[in-house]
Scaffold this motif. Structure first.
Motif, mmCIF file in Angstrom:
data_model
loop_
_atom_site.group_PDB
_atom_site.id
_atom_site.type_symbol
_atom_site.label_atom_id
_atom_site.label_comp_id
_atom_site.label_asym_id
_atom_site.label_seq_id
_atom_site.Cartn_x
_atom_site.Cartn_y
_atom_site.Cartn_z
ATOM 1 N N UNK A 1 0.824 -1.216 0.000
ATOM 2 C CA UNK A 1 0.000 0.000 0.000
ATOM 3 C C UNK A 1 0.852 1.257 0.000
ATOM 4 N N UNK A 2 0.361 2.256 -0.695
ATOM 5 C CA UNK A 2 1.029 3.549 -0.780
ATOM 6 C C UNK A 2 0.349 4.592 0.105
ATOM 7 N N UNK A 3 -0.519 4.130 0.994
ATOM 8 C CA UNK A 3 -1.238 5.013 1.901
ATOM 9 C C UNK A 3 -1.541 4.256 3.181
ATOM 10 N N UNK A 4 -1.493 4.957 4.312
ATOM 11 C CA UNK A 4 -1.843 4.330 5.586
ATOM 12 C C UNK A 4 -3.339 4.067 5.690
ATOM 13 N N UNK A 5 -4.148 5.103 5.512
ATOM 14 C CA UNK A 5 -5.588 4.951 5.711
ATOM 15 C C UNK A 5 -6.252 4.150 4.606
ATOM 16 N N UNK A 6 -5.610 4.055 3.437
ATOM 17 C CA UNK A 6 -6.180 3.326 2.313
ATOM 18 C C UNK A 6 -5.447 2.018 2.056
ATOM 19 N N UNK A 7 -4.909 1.423 3.099
ATOM 20 C CA UNK A 7 -4.219 0.139 2.977
ATOM 21 C C UNK A 7 -5.263 -0.971 2.992
ATOM 22 N N UNK A 8 -5.584 -1.483 1.818
ATOM 23 C CA UNK A 8 -6.633 -2.484 1.689
ATOM 24 C C UNK A 8 -6.274 -3.770 2.433
ATOM 25 N N UNK A 9 -5.021 -4.181 2.339
ATOM 26 C CA UNK A 9 -4.592 -5.412 3.002
ATOM 27 C C UNK A 9 -4.737 -5.294 4.512
ATOM 28 N N UNK A 10 -4.244 -4.203 5.097
ATOM 29 C CA UNK A 10 -4.322 -4.033 6.551
ATOM 30 C C UNK A 10 -5.763 -3.941 7.039
ATOM 31 N N UNK A 11 -6.615 -3.260 6.252
ATOM 32 C CA UNK A 11 -8.025 -3.188 6.625
ATOM 33 C C UNK A 11 -8.642 -4.589 6.642
ATOM 34 N N UNK A 12 -8.308 -5.378 5.629
ATOM 35 C CA UNK A 12 -8.811 -6.745 5.559
ATOM 36 C C UNK A 12 -8.328 -7.582 6.750
ATOM 37 N N UNK A 13 -7.038 -7.470 7.046
ATOM 38 C CA UNK A 13 -6.494 -8.241 8.163
ATOM 39 C C UNK A 13 -7.144 -7.864 9.489
ATOM 40 N N UNK A 14 -7.393 -6.595 9.680
ATOM 41 C CA UNK A 14 -8.046 -6.148 10.911
ATOM 42 C C UNK A 14 -9.456 -6.724 11.010
ATOM 43 N N UNK A 15 -10.192 -6.693 9.908
ATOM 44 C CA UNK A 15 -11.550 -7.241 9.921
ATOM 45 C C UNK A 15 -11.546 -8.751 10.093
#
Length: 380
Positions: free
Chosen positions: A231-245
Motif C-alpha cells: 500500500x502507498x497510503x496508511x488509511x487506504x491500505x486495503x490489506x491491513x483493513x482486511x487483516x483487521x476485519x
C-alpha cells in the motif's frame, strides 16, 4: 417488493421532497433512513458481528457461489475504495492498463499517476466501448502489464461496458482484473468467479440502495493475501483493513461510519426481500426502458445507441432550441419532485437521468409527465 406500498405516517415523516434521479447518492427507502436513528459502538459485537460481518458475508454471496473471495469495507467515497485497491494491489514491479472511455476510467488513470504506479491508458473515446481486439493488441505488445482496470458502467454516458469480453482477453494474458463496478454491482448479475474478476469495487450508495459513507472491495482471497506491504497510503491500505476485519471479526482499523453501515445492512435485507439482484435488475431495466420510451416520445434523443445502454442511467442530448437552459429545466423538474443530473460528456451538450434507487415504473411515468410540463422552450 415489486410495487410501492402506501407509506405509513412514520414513513411520511421520513419522506424526501423529491426523487434523486442520479447515479448515486440516490433515493432510499424510509426504512433504510430510519436504520440510522440508533447509535452504535464500534468495539461491540452487536455491531461488528451482528452488522459488519453479516454485510461482508452477504456481499460475498451476492458476488459468487465459491469460497474464493473475501469482502473489505473501506471508509470514504467510492473513489477512496478505488484508490485503496489500485494503491494496495500493484507492486512497484507491476504495471496497470487502464481502459478509459469516460470520466471514471480517466480517474483511475489519475490515481495511478498520483501514486506513481507505472501505467498505460487505452483511450476509447467517451461514446465507444472497448473492443477485445484493442485490449488484446495492447497486452500482446506490452508484456510488462500485470493488472487491467475497467469501469463496468461508465456513468459519464450511461454505457455498460462489455466486461465479459474484456475479462476473457485479460485472463488470456494472465493479468489481474480490477473492475470498478461502482454503479452496477447489485443492479445487474455479475459472476466474479465465472468471469475471472480478481478485485471488484463498489459503493454503499448505489444499487444496493444504501447511503454514502463507505465503499467495499470484493477480492480474490489468494491475491489479496499477497499484498502485505504494497500500500502507498496508511488509511487506504486495503490489506491491513482486511487483516483487521479478519482477525477482529468485523472491526475497522479506524473509526467506522456506523450509521451508514447500519443503513447498508438494512438495504441488503431489502434487496433480498425484493428478490435479489435478478429482481432488482428487472425493475431497473423496466425503469430505463420506460424512461427512454417516454423521453423519445417527447422528442429527446439518447446520446448512445440502444445496445450500449445500461439499466442505471441514460444520457440525452439537450434540446437545440435557443431558449433552452439546463438549470431552468432542472429547477422546473425539481419543483415537480424530480432531480436530474447535468451532462459530463466533453464534446456533447447533454443531461442525464438515472433510474436506480427507490424508484419504480410509476415514478418514471410521473417523471415523463413532469418533463412534458417543464418544456418551457416550446411554449408559444
Amino acid at each position: 417488493m415489486s410495487t410501492k406500498e402506501v407509506p405509513t405516517v412514520k414513513e411520511k415523516s421520513l419522506e424526501n421532497p423529491y426523487l434523486l434521479l442520479t447515479p448515486g447518492p440516490l433515493s432510499t427507502s424510509a426504512s433504510v433512513r430510519e436504520a440510522m436513528l440508533r447509535d452504535w459502538c464500534t468495539w461491540d459485537d452487536d455491531y461488528n458481528l451482528g452488522v459488519v460481518e453479516e454485510i461482508r458475508s452477504q456481499l460475498i454471496k451476492l458476488a459468487s457461489d465459491t469460497d474464493d473471495y473475501t469482502a473489505v469495507l473501506m471508509q470514504g467515497s467510492g473513489t477512496a475504495s478505488v484508490e485503496a485497491t489500485v494503491g494496495s494491489v500493484i507492486s512497484d514491479e507491476g504495471k496497470l492498463l487502464v481502459i478509459n472511455n469516460g470520466a471514471y476510467g480517466a480517474r483511475i488513470a489519475r490515481i495511478a499517476e498520483y501514486l506513481n504506479i507505472p501505467h498505460s491508458v487505452l483511450n476509447c473515446g467517451e461514446i465507444n466501448p472497448p473492443t477485445p481486439g484493442e485490449i488484446d493488441q495492447v497486452l500482446s505488445e506490452d508484456k510488462a502489464i500485470t493488472h487491467v482496470a475497467i469501469v463496468h458502467c461508465e456513468t459519464t454516458t450511461g454505457m455498460l461496458n462489455p466486461v465479459e469480453a474484456v475479462a476473457q482477453v485479460v485472463k488470456k494474458h494472465d493479468c489481474i482484473l480490477i473492475v470498478d463496478a461502482m454503479s452496477s454491482f447489485g443492479g445487474v448479475p455479475i459472476d466474479l468467479a465465472g468471469l475471472g474478476i480478481d478485485f471488484l469495487i463498489s459503493s454503499a450508495n448505489k444499487c444496493i440502495q444504501g447511503v454514502p459513507g463507505f465503499g467495499f472491495v470484493i477480492a480474490r482471497r489468494t491475491l489479496l493475501s499477497q499484498c502485505k506491504g504494497l500500500a502507498r497510503s496508511l488509511s487506504l491500505d486495503l490489506y491491513d483493513q482486511w487483516q483487521c476485519m479478519e482477525k477482529n471479526h468485523g472491526k475497522w482499523r479506524f473509526t467506522s461510519p456506523t450509521h451508514t453501515v447500519r443503513a447498508f445492512h438494512q438495504a441488503l435485507a431489502e434487496l433480498i426481500e425484493e428478490g435479489g439482484i435478478a429482481a432488482r435488475h428487472k425493475r431497473y431495466a423496466s425503469n430505463q426502458r420506460l424512461l427512454v420510451q417516454g423521453m423519445s416520445e417527447l422528442g429527446f434523443r439518447c446520446l448512445l445507441d440502444t445496445e450500449l445502454h445500461s439499466p442505471f442511467i441514460t444520457s440525452f442530448y439537450s434540446p437545440e432550441h435557443p431558449d433552452y437552459e439546463f438549470l431552468r429545466f432542472y429547477e422546473q423538474l425539481k419543483g415537480k419532485g424530480f432531480v436530474i443530473y447535468p451532462g459530463k460528456v466533453s464534446d456533447a451538450d447533454c443531461f442525464r437521468i438515472g433510474n436506480i434507487g427507490e424508484v419504480y415504473p410509476e415514478d418514471i411515468s410521473r417523471l415523463i409527465k413532469a418533463v412534458s410540463e417543464s418544456m418551457y422552450w416550446q411554449e408559444q
